[in-house]
Design an enzyme around this catalytic site. Structure first.
Site, PDB file in Angstrom:
ATOM      1  N   LYS A  67       0.820  -1.182  -0.169  1.00 29.08           N
ATOM      2  CA  LYS A  67       0.080   0.181  -0.212  1.00 29.08           C
ATOM      3  C   LYS A  67       0.769   1.282   0.130  1.00 29.08           C
ATOM      4  O   LYS A  67       0.532   2.224  -0.686  1.00 29.08           O
ATOM      5  CB  LYS A  67      -1.023   0.174   1.375  1.00 29.08           C
ATOM      6  CG  LYS A  67      -1.537   1.277   1.478  1.00 29.08           C
ATOM      7  CD  LYS A  67      -2.452   1.712   0.175  1.00 29.08           C
ATOM      8  CE  LYS A  67      -3.753   2.716   0.687  1.00 29.08           C
ATOM      9  NZ  LYS A  67      -3.350   3.786   0.985  1.00 29.08           N
TER      10      LYS A  67
ATOM     11  N   HIS B 144       2.084   1.690  -3.472  1.00 27.79           N
ATOM     12  CA  HIS B 144       0.991   1.997  -4.074  1.00 27.79           C
ATOM     13  C   HIS B 144       0.739   3.759  -4.150  1.00 27.79           C
ATOM     14  O   HIS B 144       0.570   4.298  -5.046  1.00 27.79           O
ATOM     15  CB  HIS B 144      -0.351   1.427  -3.706  1.00 27.79           C
ATOM     16  CG  HIS B 144      -1.449   1.932  -3.972  1.00 27.79           C
ATOM     17  ND1 HIS B 144      -1.998   3.394  -3.735  1.00 27.79           N
ATOM     18  CD2 HIS B 144      -2.726   1.738  -4.869  1.00 27.79           C
ATOM     19  CE1 HIS B 144      -3.216   3.643  -4.033  1.00 27.79           C
ATOM     20  NE2 HIS B 144      -3.460   2.640  -4.778  1.00 27.79           N
TER      21      HIS B 144
ATOM     22  N   GLU C  41       1.285   6.487  -6.779  1.00 32.02           N
ATOM     23  CA  GLU C  41       0.153   7.703  -6.900  1.00 32.02           C
ATOM     24  C   GLU C  41       0.870   8.943  -7.057  1.00 32.02           C
ATOM     25  O   GLU C  41       0.388   9.754  -7.937  1.00 32.02           O
ATOM     26  CB  GLU C  41      -0.792   7.261  -5.685  1.00 32.02           C
ATOM     27  CG  GLU C  41      -1.754   8.428  -5.659  1.00 32.02           C
ATOM     28  CD  GLU C  41      -2.402   8.202  -4.395  1.00 32.02           C
ATOM     29  OE1 GLU C  41      -2.619   9.075  -3.594  1.00 32.02           O
ATOM     30  OE2 GLU C  41      -3.019   6.913  -4.222  1.00 32.02           O
TER      31      GLU C  41
END
Length: 457
Positions: free
Chosen positions: A183, A186, A190
């Site tokens: 995450k 991620h 992003e």
């Protein structure tokens, strides 16, 4: 099936409604009683209140749950996670209960907590992406660990998560606290994609003097094809928004960009592991630079404004450059995950990781199949590679800032063209005798290869 949720902020409230809607019976708690009241009101309005129980303290929560218990935490990262875990242990959770940290915690904290609580309850980690909308209607869920408690909740989470072509975007991606690491990366990707889109806008807006509406139309055209992604779509929408006076929305917004830490963690961990993710690091630094005037070193970082130049840009070449740069941002993130998995023996499944990103999350994109194909696919992008070089050169010539674009071109150029590292290593050996390695494999010093009468002092 019963599940408990601690933390009813924006994400917690929306995830709670999602859980109830999917048929789970939920026991929910927040230290702010207004948060519980708001959730109950929403559940009543949607006809789902019969499966919701708001409790006033954690002791009541534990009493209401039938063992073995499943408890989700959506509280701010840091000390509060440990505080809630300690209070739950004191309230009576036991070894067969599973507590899942679903917040944006540092994965290192997850590793230490698994050891800290191993004799009290099963501690697991799961990253959740998608914002409030995703939490309510189907987020991406990156879980980790082999705790037995997962077997109870996994079938339900597969329903709660987003789905892509019939496959759930929930997965246990690897061992230990790898879910939070995935995450974190991620979020690093992003950062890079958001900054890259902003740089495409900047080049079109100031470099070619297009209006925000014209840039929105270009982005919208890209979104209708193979480049379709959530971030590109929302950027197109944002750029099309105008006030009743006809002012572009973006022109009314201050340039300072906020951050919550996961991008910084990505950069730090990449440096610690020795894995190059320059596009992701550049995006973090770009955010820092927008806030430079607020730093203690502001006076040393304040320079006179400089004029910029307009440039000729072929929009089709720009699209090709953006395509390759976007793919390389993902590939850098996956390389970091793979390196961390090897270092920590997490056995992260990259195909499962990509599956969780296909819907519900912020970095979802139609071209993830191309990302999955890896290096061979990138090597075949000859036209896009030339376009990235050309667009980067034109962008720099404008005098504007393009940190992610230039970092991405540097990344692929460093890996695909002759390196200059031999001179840097020679410098290191010249002043520090750190040693060099010749093309034949010999490890030695400069003075073993050539006579140096006297070094520069």
């Amino acid at each position: 099936m019963q599940v408990a949720l601690v933390g009813l902020g924006v994400m917690g409230k929306n995830l709670a409604l999602n859980l109830i809607e999917k048929g789970l019976t939920l026991v929910a708690y927040d230290k702010n009683p207004d948060a519980g009241a708001e959730l109950l009101s929403c559940a009543k309005a949607q006809g789902m209140a019969e499966r919701l129980h708001i409790v006033s303290d954690l002791n009541d929560m534990v009493r209401r749950l039938t063992p073995p218990r499943s408890i989700l935490l959506l509280v701010p990262a840091g000390e509060l996670v440990d505080k809630v875990c300690t209070e739950l242990a004191e309230a009576g959770v036991d070894c067969d209960d599973i507590i899942v940290d679903c917040g944006n915690s540092n994965y290192k904290d997850g590793i230490s907590r698994k050891l800290k609580y191993q004799n009290k309850f099963e501690f697991a980690t799961m990253g959740i992406s998608g914002g409030a909308e995703g939490a309510r209607h189907g987020p991406a869920m990156m879980a980790s660990g082999s705790e037995g408690g997962w077997e109870r909740v996994e079938p339900w989470f597969e329903k709660v998560a987003a789905s892509y072509k019939g496959e759930s975007c929930f997965a246990r991606v690897g061992q230990s606290a790898s879910g939070h690491f995935v995450k974190m990366v991620h979020n690093g990707i992003e950062y890079a994609l958001m900054q890259l889109i902003a740089e495409m806008y900047q080049l079109l807006r100031l470099g070619t003097e297009r209006t925000p509406q014209q840039v929105a139309e270009i982005f919208n055209e890209w979104s209708e094809g193979a480049l379709n992604s959530y971030l590109l779509s929302i950027s197109s929408h944002i750029l099309s928004l105008e006030t009743t006076q006809g002012e572009a929305l973006v022109d009314l917004i201050d340039n300072k960009v906020g951050a919550k830490g996961t991008g910084l963690w990505t950069a730090q961990n990449a440096l610690e592991l020795g894995i190059a993710v320059p596009s992701l690091v550049a995006a973090v630094q770009a955010r820092h630079l927008t806030n430079a005037c607020d730093t203690q070193a502001a006076k040393e970082m304040t320079y006179a404004a400089k004029p910029t130049n307009t440039v000729e840009i072929d929009v089709n070449e720009l699209k090709e450059a953006f395509t390759l740069a976007s793919l390389l941002a993902y590939r850098q993130g996956l390389a970091l995950i793979k390196g961390a998995s090897r270092a920590h023996q997490w056995k992260v499944d990259l195909s499962k990781t990509l599956q969780t990103w296909r819907a519900g999350c912020i970095i979802r994109a139609d071209y993830l199949d191309n990302v999955a194909q890896g290096v061979d696919f990138i090597d075949g992008m000859q036209s896009e590679s030339l376009a990235l070089r050309k667009i980067t050169g034109a962008a720099v010539a404008s005098g504007l800032a393009f940190p992610v674009l230039t970092a991405t071109q540097t990344y692929i150029a460093t890996l695909t063209t002759p390196s200059n590292g031999h001179l840097v290593q020679a410098q290191r050996d010249y002043f520090g005798e750190h040693g060099i390695k010749t093309h034949s494999g010999e490890v030695c010093h400069l003075t073993d290869l050539v006579d140096i009468d006297e070094k520069v002092r």
